[in-house]
Design a protein around this motif. Structure first.
Motif, PDB file in Angstrom:
ATOM      1  N   LYS A  43       0.833  -1.214   0.000  1.00 57.63           N
ATOM      2  CA  LYS A  43       0.000   0.000   0.000  1.00 57.63           C
ATOM      3  C   LYS A  43       0.861   1.255   0.000  1.00 57.63           C
ATOM      4  N   SER A  44       1.867   1.298   0.857  1.00 59.43           N
ATOM      5  CA  SER A  44       2.703   2.502   0.908  1.00 59.43           C
ATOM      6  C   SER A  44       3.507   2.658  -0.383  1.00 59.43           C
ATOM      7  N   PHE A  45       3.984   1.552  -0.956  1.00 63.18           N
ATOM      8  CA  PHE A  45       4.719   1.640  -2.211  1.00 63.18           C
ATOM      9  C   PHE A  45       3.823   2.152  -3.333  1.00 63.18           C
ATOM     10  N   THR A  46       2.672   1.499  -3.534  1.00 66.79           N
ATOM     11  CA  THR A  46       1.812   1.890  -4.666  1.00 66.79           C
ATOM     12  C   THR A  46       1.282   3.303  -4.496  1.00 66.79           C
ATOM     13  N   THR A  47       0.921   3.690  -3.294  1.00 74.00           N
ATOM     14  CA  THR A  47       0.435   5.059  -3.068  1.00 74.00           C
ATOM     15  C   THR A  47       1.504   6.072  -3.452  1.00 74.00           C
ATOM     16  N   SER A  48       2.723   5.866  -2.989  1.00 76.04           N
ATOM     17  CA  SER A  48       3.816   6.780  -3.275  1.00 76.04           C
ATOM     18  C   SER A  48       4.135   6.807  -4.767  1.00 76.04           C
ATOM     19  N   PHE A  49       4.303   5.619  -5.383  1.00 73.94           N
ATOM     20  CA  PHE A  49       4.686   5.570  -6.790  1.00 73.94           C
ATOM     21  C   PHE A  49       3.596   6.153  -7.688  1.00 73.94           C
ATOM     22  N   LEU A  50       2.341   5.844  -7.415  1.00 72.04           N
ATOM     23  CA  LEU A  50       1.254   6.372  -8.240  1.00 72.04           C
ATOM     24  C   LEU A  50       1.170   7.896  -8.145  1.00 72.04           C
ATOM     25  N   LYS A  51       1.359   8.427  -6.939  1.00 67.98           N
ATOM     26  CA  LYS A  51       1.321   9.885  -6.772  1.00 67.98           C
ATOM     27  C   LYS A  51       2.469  10.539  -7.546  1.00 67.98           C
ATOM     28  N   PHE A  52       3.663   9.967  -7.458  1.00 67.45           N
ATOM     29  CA  PHE A  52       4.831  10.509  -8.154  1.00 67.45           C
ATOM     30  C   PHE A  52       4.670  10.408  -9.674  1.00 67.45           C
ATOM     31  N   SER A  53       4.266   9.245 -10.156  1.00 60.25           N
ATOM     32  CA  SER A  53       4.260   8.966 -11.593  1.00 60.25           C
ATOM     33  C   SER A  53       2.984   9.418 -12.299  1.00 60.25           C
ATOM     34  N   GLY A  93       0.455   7.749 -12.364  1.00 57.02           N
ATOM     35  CA  GLY A  93       0.079   6.497 -13.015  1.00 57.02           C
ATOM     36  C   GLY A  93      -1.298   6.026 -12.606  1.00 57.02           C
ATOM     37  N   GLU A  94      -1.654   4.900 -13.185  1.00 56.97           N
ATOM     38  CA  GLU A  94      -2.947   4.292 -12.866  1.00 56.97           C
ATOM     39  C   GLU A  94      -2.789   2.792 -12.749  1.00 56.97           C
ATOM     40  N   ILE A  95      -3.604   2.210 -11.881  1.00 57.44           N
ATOM     41  CA  ILE A  95      -3.625   0.761 -11.746  1.00 57.44           C
ATOM     42  C   ILE A  95      -4.480   0.208 -12.874  1.00 57.44           C
ATOM     43  N   ILE A  96      -3.884  -0.655 -13.690  1.00 58.64           N
ATOM     44  CA  ILE A  96      -4.577  -1.290 -14.814  1.00 58.64           C
ATOM     45  C   ILE A  96      -5.325  -2.524 -14.331  1.00 58.64           C
ATOM     46  N   SER A  97      -4.694  -3.280 -13.423  1.00 55.88           N
ATOM     47  CA  SER A  97      -5.355  -4.445 -12.837  1.00 55.88           C
ATOM     48  C   SER A  97      -4.766  -4.712 -11.465  1.00 55.88           C
ATOM     49  N   ASP A  98      -5.583  -5.292 -10.612  1.00 50.90           N
ATOM     50  CA  ASP A  98      -5.165  -5.681  -9.259  1.00 50.90           C
ATOM     51  C   ASP A  98      -5.826  -7.022  -8.978  1.00 50.90           C
ATOM     52  N   ASP A  99      -5.074  -8.091  -9.167  1.00 49.01           N
ATOM     53  CA  ASP A  99      -5.604  -9.441  -9.028  1.00 49.01           C
ATOM     54  C   ASP A  99      -5.073 -10.066  -7.740  1.00 49.01           C
ATOM     55  N   ALA A 100      -5.953 -10.192  -6.763  1.00 48.14           N
ATOM     56  CA  ALA A 100      -5.567 -10.771  -5.473  1.00 48.14           C
ATOM     57  C   ALA A 100      -5.401 -12.281  -5.546  1.00 48.14           C
ATOM     58  N   HIS A 101      -5.790 -12.879  -6.665  1.00 42.91           N
ATOM     59  CA  HIS A 101      -5.712 -14.330  -6.812  1.00 42.91           C
ATOM     60  C   HIS A 101      -5.049 -14.712  -8.132  1.00 42.91           C
ATOM     61  N   ALA A 102      -3.936 -14.052  -8.449  1.00 52.00           N
ATOM     62  CA  ALA A 102      -3.188 -14.380  -9.662  1.00 52.00           C
ATOM     63  C   ALA A 102      -2.556 -15.767  -9.496  1.00 52.00           C
ATOM     64  N   PRO A 103      -2.431 -16.515 -10.587  1.00 55.49           N
ATOM     65  CA  PRO A 103      -1.867 -17.861 -10.473  1.00 55.49           C
ATOM     66  C   PRO A 103      -0.394 -17.839 -10.058  1.00 55.49           C
ATOM     67  N   THR A 144       1.223 -24.382  -7.477  1.00 55.42           N
ATOM     68  CA  THR A 144      -0.171 -24.233  -7.042  1.00 55.42           C
ATOM     69  C   THR A 144      -0.307 -22.951  -6.225  1.00 55.42           C
ATOM     70  N   GLY A 145      -1.534 -22.568  -5.992  1.00 55.09           N
ATOM     71  CA  GLY A 145      -1.820 -21.415  -5.148  1.00 55.09           C
ATOM     72  C   GLY A 145      -1.944 -20.125  -5.934  1.00 55.09           C
ATOM     73  N   THR A 146      -2.071 -19.043  -5.181  1.00 55.73           N
ATOM     74  CA  THR A 146      -2.249 -17.722  -5.778  1.00 55.73           C
ATOM     75  C   THR A 146      -1.377 -16.704  -5.047  1.00 55.73           C
ATOM     76  N   TYR A 147      -1.267 -15.553  -5.640  1.00 56.11           N
ATOM     77  CA  TYR A 147      -0.585 -14.408  -5.035  1.00 56.11           C
ATOM     78  C   TYR A 147      -1.254 -13.153  -5.585  1.00 56.11           C
ATOM     79  N   ARG A 148      -0.856 -11.993  -5.112  1.00 54.77           N
ATOM     80  CA  ARG A 148      -1.439 -10.729  -5.585  1.00 54.77           C
ATOM     81  C   ARG A 148      -0.510 -10.093  -6.623  1.00 54.77           C
ATOM     82  N   ARG A 149      -1.108  -9.705  -7.766  1.00 52.46           N
ATOM     83  CA  ARG A 149      -0.360  -9.047  -8.839  1.00 52.46           C
ATOM     84  C   ARG A 149      -1.070  -7.745  -9.211  1.00 52.46           C
ATOM     85  N   ILE A 150      -0.313  -6.659  -9.229  1.00 53.19           N
ATOM     86  CA  ILE A 150      -0.848  -5.341  -9.601  1.00 53.19           C
ATOM     87  C   ILE A 150      -0.097  -4.878 -10.842  1.00 53.19           C
ATOM     88  N   ARG A 151      -0.831  -4.433 -11.843  1.00 51.54           N
ATOM     89  CA  ARG A 151      -0.208  -3.866 -13.044  1.00 51.54           C
ATOM     90  C   ARG A 151      -0.482  -2.370 -13.064  1.00 51.54           C
TER      91      ARG A 151
END
Length: 186
Positions: free
Chosen positions: A71-81, A83-93, A101-108
């Protein structure tokens, strides 16, 4: 940004630290900053216009962060750049981070600074994941891997399919590791 000093001030205003103060190089100025969450970035400003062909496809930066700092990384980077979040998948393969197996979170993210994929993990990553810092889109993954092998590039992982992409992890002579992918036809 209008200049390096403005960029550094803007980064500081969003919570970044300056690891290496601005310095001159042969074609401009550079600085190294660290975003909240420990992500380091080199900023550079060309005072001499580069003379090379435009890229056909824009590479994407790969950034690994913890769930505690995303959260702190994306907030800071988005404000600086701006930018915009294109996708935020909390259950990426999890195959994308080397787990069968399993999932992880991927933000583009997309910004004037290019493409970024934020991989939110617990840090327990099998080799070579976490060592690549860039993903490259290619027109045809199979053709690219054939040409790469012929040039001495080792295919470390893949090919595999996830998130509408065929992907692989490669290592170039000298040790540089990168992810390459092509989009799956719809």
């Amino acid at each position: 940004m209008i200049d390096m000093d403005s960029a550094i001030r803007a980064a500081r205003a969003t919570g970044a630290d300056i690891l290496v103060s601005s310095f001159n190089d042969p074609i401009g100025r550079d600085a190294v900053i660290q975003w909240p969450g420990g992500v380091n970035t080199q900023l550079y400003w060309h005072t001499v216009t580069p003379s090379y062909a435009s890229l056909q496809m824009i590479p994407e930066n790969h950034v690994y962060v913890s769930a505690y700092s995303v959260k702190s990384f994306t907030t800071s980077f988005l404000k600086f750049s701006h930018g915009e979040i294109i996708s935020d998948d909390a259950h990426a393969p999890a195959v994308e981070i080397g787990r069968p197996t399993g999932t992880y979170r991927r933000i583009r993210i997309r910004s004037k600074f290019g493409k970024m994929t934020v991989l939110v993990t617990d840090g327990h990553l099998p080799y070579p994941y976490g060592r690549e810092i860039t993903g490259y889109e290619v027109t045809n993954l199979s053709d690219t891997l054939s040409k790469a092998r012929a040039a001495g590039v080792a295919v470390l992982v893949g090919p595999y399919q996830a998130d509408q992409r065929n992907g692989a992890m490669v290592q170039f002579p000298g040790g540089y590791i990168a992810e390459v992918h092509s989009l799956v036809s719809r």
